[in-house]
Design a protein around this motif. Structure first.
Motif, PDB file in Angstrom:
ATOM      1  N   VAL A 251     -28.301  33.778 -72.244  1.00 22.04           N
ATOM      2  CA  VAL A 251     -27.895  34.343 -70.961  1.00 22.04           C
ATOM      3  C   VAL A 251     -27.426  35.768 -71.229  1.00 22.04           C
ATOM      4  O   VAL A 251     -26.521  35.987 -72.048  1.00 22.04           O
ATOM      5  CB  VAL A 251     -26.746  33.519 -70.333  1.00 22.04           C
ATOM      6  CG1 VAL A 251     -26.223  34.193 -69.068  1.00 22.04           C
ATOM      7  CG2 VAL A 251     -27.217  32.093 -70.033  1.00 22.04           C
TER       8      VAL A 251
ATOM      9  N   SER B 135     -23.253  26.879 -65.127  1.00 20.05           N
ATOM     10  CA  SER B 135     -24.366  26.152 -64.520  1.00 20.05           C
ATOM     11  C   SER B 135     -25.421  25.804 -65.564  1.00 20.05           C
ATOM     12  O   SER B 135     -25.982  24.695 -65.542  1.00 20.05           O
ATOM     13  CB  SER B 135     -24.980  27.003 -63.403  1.00 20.05           C
ATOM     14  OG  SER B 135     -26.069  26.339 -62.797  1.00 20.05           O
ATOM     15  N   ARG B 136     -25.686  26.723 -66.495  1.00 21.22           N
ATOM     16  CA  ARG B 136     -26.654  26.461 -67.564  1.00 21.22           C
ATOM     17  C   ARG B 136     -26.165  25.319 -68.463  1.00 21.22           C
ATOM     18  O   ARG B 136     -26.954  24.441 -68.828  1.00 21.22           O
ATOM     19  CB  ARG B 136     -26.862  27.719 -68.396  1.00 21.22           C
ATOM     20  CG  ARG B 136     -27.546  28.853 -67.667  1.00 21.22           C
ATOM     21  CD  ARG B 136     -29.060  28.674 -67.589  1.00 21.22           C
ATOM     22  NE  ARG B 136     -29.710  29.866 -67.063  1.00 21.22           N
ATOM     23  CZ  ARG B 136     -30.148  30.866 -67.797  1.00 21.22           C
ATOM     24  NH1 ARG B 136     -30.015  30.827 -69.114  1.00 21.22           N
ATOM     25  NH2 ARG B 136     -30.712  31.913 -67.239  1.00 21.22           N
TER      26      ARG B 136
ATOM     27  N   GLU C  51     -22.222  43.544 -64.318  1.00 22.61           N
ATOM     28  CA  GLU C  51     -22.022  42.327 -63.526  1.00 22.61           C
ATOM     29  C   GLU C  51     -20.608  41.801 -63.750  1.00 22.61           C
ATOM     30  O   GLU C  51     -20.122  41.776 -64.881  1.00 22.61           O
ATOM     31  CB  GLU C  51     -23.046  41.265 -63.939  1.00 22.61           C
ATOM     32  CG  GLU C  51     -23.000  39.997 -63.085  1.00 22.61           C
ATOM     33  CD  GLU C  51     -24.072  39.002 -63.475  1.00 22.61           C
ATOM     34  OE1 GLU C  51     -24.180  37.956 -62.818  1.00 22.61           O
ATOM     35  OE2 GLU C  51     -24.812  39.265 -64.449  1.00 22.61           O
TER      36      GLU C  51
ATOM     37  N   LYS D 197     -18.960  36.176 -62.408  1.00 20.68           N
ATOM     38  CA  LYS D 197     -20.292  35.740 -61.981  1.00 20.68           C
ATOM     39  C   LYS D 197     -21.126  35.293 -63.177  1.00 20.68           C
ATOM     40  O   LYS D 197     -21.863  34.302 -63.102  1.00 20.68           O
ATOM     41  CB  LYS D 197     -20.998  36.868 -61.227  1.00 20.68           C
ATOM     42  CG  LYS D 197     -20.450  37.114 -59.829  1.00 20.68           C
ATOM     43  CD  LYS D 197     -21.345  38.057 -59.051  1.00 20.68           C
ATOM     44  CE  LYS D 197     -20.846  38.217 -57.615  1.00 20.68           C
ATOM     45  NZ  LYS D 197     -21.732  39.119 -56.826  1.00 20.68           N
ATOM     46  N   ILE D 198     -21.011  36.017 -64.280  1.00 24.14           N
ATOM     47  CA  ILE D 198     -21.714  35.604 -65.499  1.00 24.14           C
ATOM     48  C   ILE D 198     -21.204  34.240 -65.942  1.00 24.14           C
ATOM     49  O   ILE D 198     -21.985  33.366 -66.340  1.00 24.14           O
ATOM     50  CB  ILE D 198     -21.504  36.642 -66.624  1.00 24.14           C
ATOM     51  CG1 ILE D 198     -22.112  37.984 -66.228  1.00 24.14           C
ATOM     52  CG2 ILE D 198     -22.123  36.147 -67.932  1.00 24.14           C
ATOM     53  CD1 ILE D 198     -21.804  39.104 -67.207  1.00 24.14           C
ATOM     54  N   THR D 199     -19.898  34.054 -65.855  1.00 25.47           N
ATOM     55  CA  THR D 199     -19.287  32.780 -66.259  1.00 25.47           C
ATOM     56  C   THR D 199     -19.788  31.634 -65.392  1.00 25.47           C
ATOM     57  O   THR D 199     -20.087  30.540 -65.899  1.00 25.47           O
ATOM     58  CB  THR D 199     -17.752  32.880 -66.184  1.00 25.47           C
ATOM     59  OG1 THR D 199     -17.302  33.927 -67.053  1.00 25.47           O
ATOM     60  CG2 THR D 199     -17.100  31.570 -66.597  1.00 25.47           C
ATOM     61  N   ASP D 200     -19.902  31.864 -64.092  1.00 27.48           N
ATOM     62  CA  ASP D 200     -20.422  30.823 -63.198  1.00 27.48           C
ATOM     63  C   ASP D 200     -21.859  30.465 -63.564  1.00 27.48           C
ATOM     64  O   ASP D 200     -22.242  29.283 -63.585  1.00 27.48           O
ATOM     65  CB  ASP D 200     -20.366  31.298 -61.743  1.00 27.48           C
ATOM     66  CG  ASP D 200     -18.942  31.357 -61.197  1.00 27.48           C
ATOM     67  OD1 ASP D 200     -18.045  30.759 -61.810  1.00 27.48           O
ATOM     68  OD2 ASP D 200     -18.744  32.016 -60.165  1.00 27.48           O
ATOM     69  N   ARG D 201     -22.662  31.490 -63.844  1.00 25.35           N
ATOM     70  CA  ARG D 201     -24.057  31.265 -64.216  1.00 25.35           C
ATOM     71  C   ARG D 201     -24.146  30.523 -65.540  1.00 25.35           C
ATOM     72  O   ARG D 201     -24.971  29.609 -65.717  1.00 25.35           O
ATOM     73  CB  ARG D 201     -24.757  32.625 -64.291  1.00 25.35           C
ATOM     74  CG  ARG D 201     -26.247  32.590 -64.450  1.00 25.35           C
ATOM     75  CD  ARG D 201     -26.894  33.850 -63.864  1.00 25.35           C
ATOM     76  NE  ARG D 201     -26.176  35.067 -64.201  1.00 25.35           N
ATOM     77  CZ  ARG D 201     -26.406  35.794 -65.292  1.00 25.35           C
ATOM     78  NH1 ARG D 201     -27.315  35.393 -66.161  1.00 25.35           N
ATOM     79  NH2 ARG D 201     -25.737  36.904 -65.519  1.00 25.35           N
ATOM     80  N   LEU D 202     -23.289  30.893 -66.476  1.00 26.32           N
ATOM     81  CA  LEU D 202     -23.252  30.249 -67.788  1.00 26.32           C
ATOM     82  C   LEU D 202     -22.847  28.783 -67.664  1.00 26.32           C
ATOM     83  O   LEU D 202     -23.466  27.900 -68.270  1.00 26.32           O
ATOM     84  CB  LEU D 202     -22.269  30.992 -68.686  1.00 26.32           C
ATOM     85  CG  LEU D 202     -22.077  30.469 -70.101  1.00 26.32           C
ATOM     86  CD1 LEU D 202     -23.349  30.624 -70.921  1.00 26.32           C
ATOM     87  CD2 LEU D 202     -20.924  31.219 -70.781  1.00 26.32           C
TER      88      LEU D 202
END
Length: 236
Positions: free
Chosen positions: A179, A196-197, A185, A189-194
């Motif tokens: 990621v 989710s992964r 960014e 937001k990066i943490t949320d995306r991470l």
């Protein structure tokens, strides 16, 4: 010093795994960078998770420096080994020191292992992620590599006795594609995306896990939402 100590410790751990007849299913190890810095981000369900997460990096011939509670480094047995392997102690009262230490290691091309839930999840579901891993990756200019572990809680976890007998426990490990951590960014937001992964990887690991509880007394390691008797996640 680290390379004099770390490989023999890995070798000893693999010998123990063989003696316990653990059954490993590792997928996605090719996503671990073979060179350069990266932040390896894992869920946290057992006391031995750093050992198993580090094992996923061995096909890439990488050694992972984990950020761990400072108390682990005070233990008479684990402390000298953790320091010799260049793992990073985290004193929550003085977290910036550990952050700077990890940042320096990333910039020098190391892989740093982080458990962004901070503590073991007794529900065996993902807790909220702290944003430190994303901020480290942003500042160091390195990718985040998501990873999920399943089955490690059966060996040793919070609130349960160690079970290090020859029980043939399966250990499932899933590593996802890196990621990117764009400095522009927001870290949240990066943490949320991470997260989710990692959640997707955790669900994949659970689906692939080859055994089910032997009976009603053996459901403690299954999350409540999957029909087990692990404590429900807070806020669920």
């Amino acid at each position: 010093m680290a390379e004099l100590v770390y490989p023999p410790v890995v070798g000893a751990a693999r010998t123990v795994f063989k003696a316990l007849d653990l059954k490993f299913d590792i997928s996605g190890a090719e996503n671990i960078p073979r060179r350069g810095g990266a932040v390896l981000v894992s869920n946290h369900i057992g006391y031995l998770d750093f050992v198993f997460a580090g094992l996923a990096a061995r096909p890439a011939k990488r050694l992972v420096r984990f950020m761990a509670k400072e108390s682990v480094f005070r233990h008479k047995v684990s402390g000298p080994l953790m320091r010799a392997m260049k793992h990073i102690p985290v004193d929550r009262a003085q977290g910036m020191h550990a952050y700077k230490h990890a940042l320096s290691a990333l910039r020098s091309g190391e892989i740093i292992g982080v458990f962004p839930e901070a503590t073991i999840s007794e529900s065996f579901t993902l807790k909220n992620f702290k944003s430190g891993a994303a901020r480290l990756a942003q500042e160091a200019g390195v990718p985040l590599v998501p990873l999920a572990l399943w089955g490690t809680q059966r060996l040793w976890t919070k609130g349960h006795k160690r079970d290090l007998g020859r029980n043939h426990f399966p250990i499932t490990i899933r590593v996802g594609e890196p990621v990117e951590a764009d400095p522009a960014e927001p870290a949240e937001k990066i943490t949320d995306r991470l997260r989710s992964r990692v959640q997707d990887l955790l669900e994949a690991a659970q689906r692939a896990y080859p055994v089910r509880p032997k009976g009603p007394e053996d459901t403690w390691w299954i999350p409540a939402h999957l029909g087990g008797t692990a404590p429900a996640a807070r806020g669920a």
